[in-house]
Design a protein around this motif. Structure first.
Motif, PDB file in Angstrom:
ATOM      1  N   GLY A   1      77.256  97.190  12.279  1.00  0.00           N
ATOM      2  CA  GLY A   1      75.800  97.295  12.406  1.00  0.00           C
ATOM      3  C   GLY A   1      75.084  95.978  12.212  1.00  0.00           C
ATOM      4  O   GLY A   1      73.854  95.957  12.071  1.00  0.00           O
ATOM      5  N   MET A   2      75.826  94.859  12.198  1.00  0.00           N
ATOM      6  CA  MET A   2      75.286  93.514  12.037  1.00  0.00           C
ATOM      7  C   MET A   2      74.655  93.292  10.670  1.00  0.00           C
ATOM      8  O   MET A   2      73.790  92.448  10.488  1.00  0.00           O
ATOM      9  N   GLU A   3      75.108  94.061   9.660  1.00  0.00           N
ATOM     10  CA  GLU A   3      74.636  93.870   8.289  1.00  0.00           C
ATOM     11  C   GLU A   3      75.581  92.897   7.580  1.00  0.00           C
ATOM     12  O   GLU A   3      76.807  93.030   7.664  1.00  0.00           O
ATOM     13  N   VAL A   4      74.999  91.898   6.900  1.00  0.00           N
ATOM     14  CA  VAL A   4      75.784  90.827   6.291  1.00  0.00           C
ATOM     15  C   VAL A   4      76.605  91.358   5.114  1.00  0.00           C
ATOM     16  O   VAL A   4      76.069  91.956   4.180  1.00  0.00           O
ATOM     17  N   GLU A   5      77.923  91.123   5.159  1.00  0.00           N
ATOM     18  CA  GLU A   5      78.814  91.508   4.066  1.00  0.00           C
ATOM     19  C   GLU A   5      79.370  90.289   3.330  1.00  0.00           C
ATOM     20  O   GLU A   5      79.816  90.389   2.192  1.00  0.00           O
ATOM     21  N   PHE A   6      79.361  89.140   4.014  1.00  0.00           N
ATOM     22  CA  PHE A   6      79.778  87.902   3.381  1.00  0.00           C
ATOM     23  C   PHE A   6      79.048  86.751   4.053  1.00  0.00           C
ATOM     24  O   PHE A   6      78.835  86.751   5.268  1.00  0.00           O
TER      25      PHE A   6
ATOM     26  N   LYS B   1      70.432  92.893   7.793  1.00  0.00           N
ATOM     27  CA  LYS B   1      70.819  92.559   9.165  1.00  0.00           C
ATOM     28  C   LYS B   1      70.509  91.086   9.421  1.00  0.00           C
ATOM     29  O   LYS B   1      69.587  90.517   8.805  1.00  0.00           O
ATOM     30  N   ILE B   2      71.268  90.489  10.320  1.00  0.00           N
ATOM     31  CA  ILE B   2      71.095  89.052  10.576  1.00  0.00           C
ATOM     32  C   ILE B   2      69.664  88.731  11.005  1.00  0.00           C
ATOM     33  O   ILE B   2      69.110  87.714  10.603  1.00  0.00           O
TER      34      ILE B   2
ATOM     35  N   PHE C   1      66.114  85.135  15.006  1.00  0.00           N
ATOM     36  CA  PHE C   1      67.282  85.806  15.576  1.00  0.00           C
ATOM     37  C   PHE C   1      66.804  86.944  16.470  1.00  0.00           C
ATOM     38  O   PHE C   1      65.896  87.691  16.100  1.00  0.00           O
ATOM     39  N   PRO C   2      67.371  87.107  17.675  1.00  0.00           N
ATOM     40  CA  PRO C   2      66.886  88.138  18.600  1.00  0.00           C
ATOM     41  C   PRO C   2      67.135  89.549  18.077  1.00  0.00           C
ATOM     42  O   PRO C   2      67.947  89.767  17.185  1.00  0.00           O
ATOM     43  N   SER C   3      66.408  90.489  18.662  1.00  0.00           N
ATOM     44  CA  SER C   3      66.566  91.892  18.264  1.00  0.00           C
ATOM     45  C   SER C   3      67.986  92.368  18.531  1.00  0.00           C
ATOM     46  O   SER C   3      68.651  91.921  19.462  1.00  0.00           O
ATOM     47  N   LEU C   4      68.436  93.253  17.698  1.00  0.00           N
ATOM     48  CA  LEU C   4      69.794  93.788  17.821  1.00  0.00           C
ATOM     49  C   LEU C   4      69.772  95.060  18.655  1.00  0.00           C
ATOM     50  O   LEU C   4      68.752  95.735  18.755  1.00  0.00           O
TER      51      LEU C   4
ATOM     52  N   LYS D   1      78.004  90.213  22.885  1.00  0.00           N
ATOM     53  CA  LYS D   1      78.950  90.025  23.976  1.00  0.00           C
ATOM     54  C   LYS D   1      80.112  89.251  23.370  1.00  0.00           C
ATOM     55  O   LYS D   1      79.901  88.456  22.450  1.00  0.00           O
ATOM     56  N   PRO D   2      81.315  89.454  23.837  1.00  0.00           N
ATOM     57  CA  PRO D   2      82.462  88.739  23.259  1.00  0.00           C
ATOM     58  C   PRO D   2      82.269  87.225  23.298  1.00  0.00           C
ATOM     59  O   PRO D   2      81.905  86.663  24.334  1.00  0.00           O
ATOM     60  N   ASN D   3      82.457  86.569  22.139  1.00  0.00           N
ATOM     61  CA  ASN D   3      82.373  85.115  22.024  1.00  0.00           C
ATOM     62  C   ASN D   3      81.026  84.555  22.481  1.00  0.00           C
ATOM     63  O   ASN D   3      80.946  83.449  23.021  1.00  0.00           O
ATOM     64  N   GLN D   4      79.970  85.321  22.278  1.00  0.00           N
ATOM     65  CA  GLN D   4      78.640  84.867  22.683  1.00  0.00           C
ATOM     66  C   GLN D   4      78.167  83.726  21.790  1.00  0.00           C
ATOM     67  O   GLN D   4      78.419  83.694  20.587  1.00  0.00           O
ATOM     68  N   LYS D   5      77.449  82.756  22.399  1.00  0.00           N
ATOM     69  CA  LYS D   5      76.857  81.646  21.654  1.00  0.00           C
ATOM     70  C   LYS D   5      75.357  81.645  21.894  1.00  0.00           C
ATOM     71  O   LYS D   5      74.880  81.994  22.968  1.00  0.00           O
ATOM     72  N   MET D   6      74.615  81.241  20.868  1.00  0.00           N
ATOM     73  CA  MET D   6      73.171  81.095  21.026  1.00  0.00           C
ATOM     74  C   MET D   6      72.672  80.059  20.032  1.00  0.00           C
ATOM     75  O   MET D   6      73.245  79.879  18.949  1.00  0.00           O
ATOM     76  N   VAL D   7      71.609  79.344  20.425  1.00  0.00           N
ATOM     77  CA  VAL D   7      70.989  78.352  19.549  1.00  0.00           C
ATOM     78  C   VAL D   7      69.690  78.942  19.022  1.00  0.00           C
ATOM     79  O   VAL D   7      68.834  79.380  19.796  1.00  0.00           O
ATOM     80  N   ILE D   8      69.550  78.946  17.689  1.00  0.00           N
ATOM     81  CA  ILE D   8      68.411  79.587  17.039  1.00  0.00           C
ATOM     82  C   ILE D   8      67.630  78.538  16.244  1.00  0.00           C
ATOM     83  O   ILE D   8      68.215  77.799  15.448  1.00  0.00           O
TER      84      ILE D   8
END
Length: 349
Positions: free
Chosen positions: A16-21, A41-42, A49-52, A56-63
């Motif tokens: 669910g994109m919730e930070v665990e570590f 959530k991130i 950070f964009p909405s969840l 996508k596999p191995n997706q990259k983004m600059v924030i």
């Protein structure tokens, strides 16, 4: 220990994109406490950070990130690596963040430089094309008139010869003025696109200023036509650069006269709109083809329907650049065969 000493930021989230570590580098680089990130959530930890969901596999983004304490503006590149269960569903997501501020800023400067270089090359190409066309006719006229004057001066000076000499002298003066205007436009365009161009602000009565300019143009008797001026809301004092403003309004008014030959006289309106004043120049002439509207303010651009009307295609480009220097805006409406209305708006200050 190795993770915490890394220059990269490591986050581990659940499906669910919730930070665990999250590694200690998050706090060191982004000034975001590790404890406050856990369980969120991130997109709650990082504002931009964009909405969840996004994965996508191995997706990259600059924030972009602004640190809360030192207010540094950083660009962080995140790479996301989903971890799957044996059945193929997402079990966890590893996010690796890296500070790429220097890289991205260098890339932006490179792109800006490349774009300006490309634009400059296009400008040079258009100028060479325009200059070869526009300079040829006046230079030929000047040369032929000078040769004819030389021939006439070898004869006796009767009234007829004198009239011919005067006619050719007038041609030389007219064509020399035309070349001077072209050169002045090119130099003014080059000057207007320089960021260090000086703007000399003075306090003027804008209504009287525009009225005096219209009167001056009318006294010049351009094709014996009269520009009508209307000041709808009274006069007011504004802070502006009179020299730049004169060039802007004069260019628009002379264009209105030039491209509406044989039609109704052009009209100029001044309106006060709160913290802005707006000047409209309206003509009932050729109009601009709809498919060419986006190109009107381009350098060396001339509409296809202008025919043999002389011009460099620099006027409106210069007007737009000077308008930006005065923190104003310019736009227009136009209908083919009906006419055009150009609007310029400036802050009163």
């Amino acid at each position: 220990m190795i993770i915490d000493q890394s220059e990269d930021i490591l986050l581990l989230t659940n499906a669910g994109m919730e930070v665990e570590f999250v590694s200690q580098s998050m706090e060191k680089i982004l000034e975001i406490p590790v404890a406050k990130s856990m369980g969120k959530k991130i997109n709650q930890v990082l504002d931009n950070f964009p909405s969840l969901p996004l994965m996508k596999p191995n997706q990259k983004m600059v924030i972009p990130v602004t640190t809360p304490k030192t207010k540094k503006r950083l660009l962080i590149e995140f790479e996301f690596k989903p971890q799957y269960t044996p059945t193929g569903s997402v079990q966890a997501i590893i996010a690796i963040g890296r500070n790429v501020t220097e890289r991205e800023n260098s890339l932006k400067k490179f792109k800006d430089t490349a774009f300006k270089e490309k634009e400059l090359n296009q400008l040079k190409s258009r100028f060479v094309s325009m200059a070869s066309h526009e300079f040829r006719t006046p230079l030929a006229t000047i040369l032929s008139s000078a040769l004819l004057i030389e021939m006439l001066l070898q004869k006796d000076f009767g009234p007829e010869i004198k009239a011919k000499i005067i006619n050719h002298v007038e041609k030389i003066v007219a064509q020399t003025n035309r070349l001077t205007d072209i050169t002045s436009d090119v130099l003014l365009l080059e000057k207007s696109i320089q960021t260090e161009m000086k703007v000399s602000l003075k306090r003027i009565r804008i209504g009287k200023f525009v009225e005096d300019l219209v009167d001056t143009i009318n006294r010049e008797s351009f094709e014996r036509r009269t520009v009508k001026f209307t000041m709808a809301d009274g006069d007011t004092t504004v802070m502006t650069d009179p020299s730049l403003l004169t060039h802007i309004f004069r260019n628009l008014i002379l264009n209105a006269l030039k491209y509406s030959e044989g039609a109704l006289d052009p009209e100029v309106y001044l309106h006060l709109r709160g913290s802005y004043f707006e000047v409209t120049v309206k003509d009932y002439g050729l109009g601009i083809p709809k498919e060419e509207h986006e190109q009107v303010f381009g350098s060396f651009y001339r509409a296809k329907n202008v025919g043999n009307i002389k011009g460099t295609g620099l006027g409106l480009n210069i007007v737009k650049e000077l308008t930006k220097k005065l923190q104003g805006e310019i736009w227009f409406t136009s209908s083919l065969g009906i006419g055009s209305e150009f609007y310029v708006s400036f802050p009163v200050k």
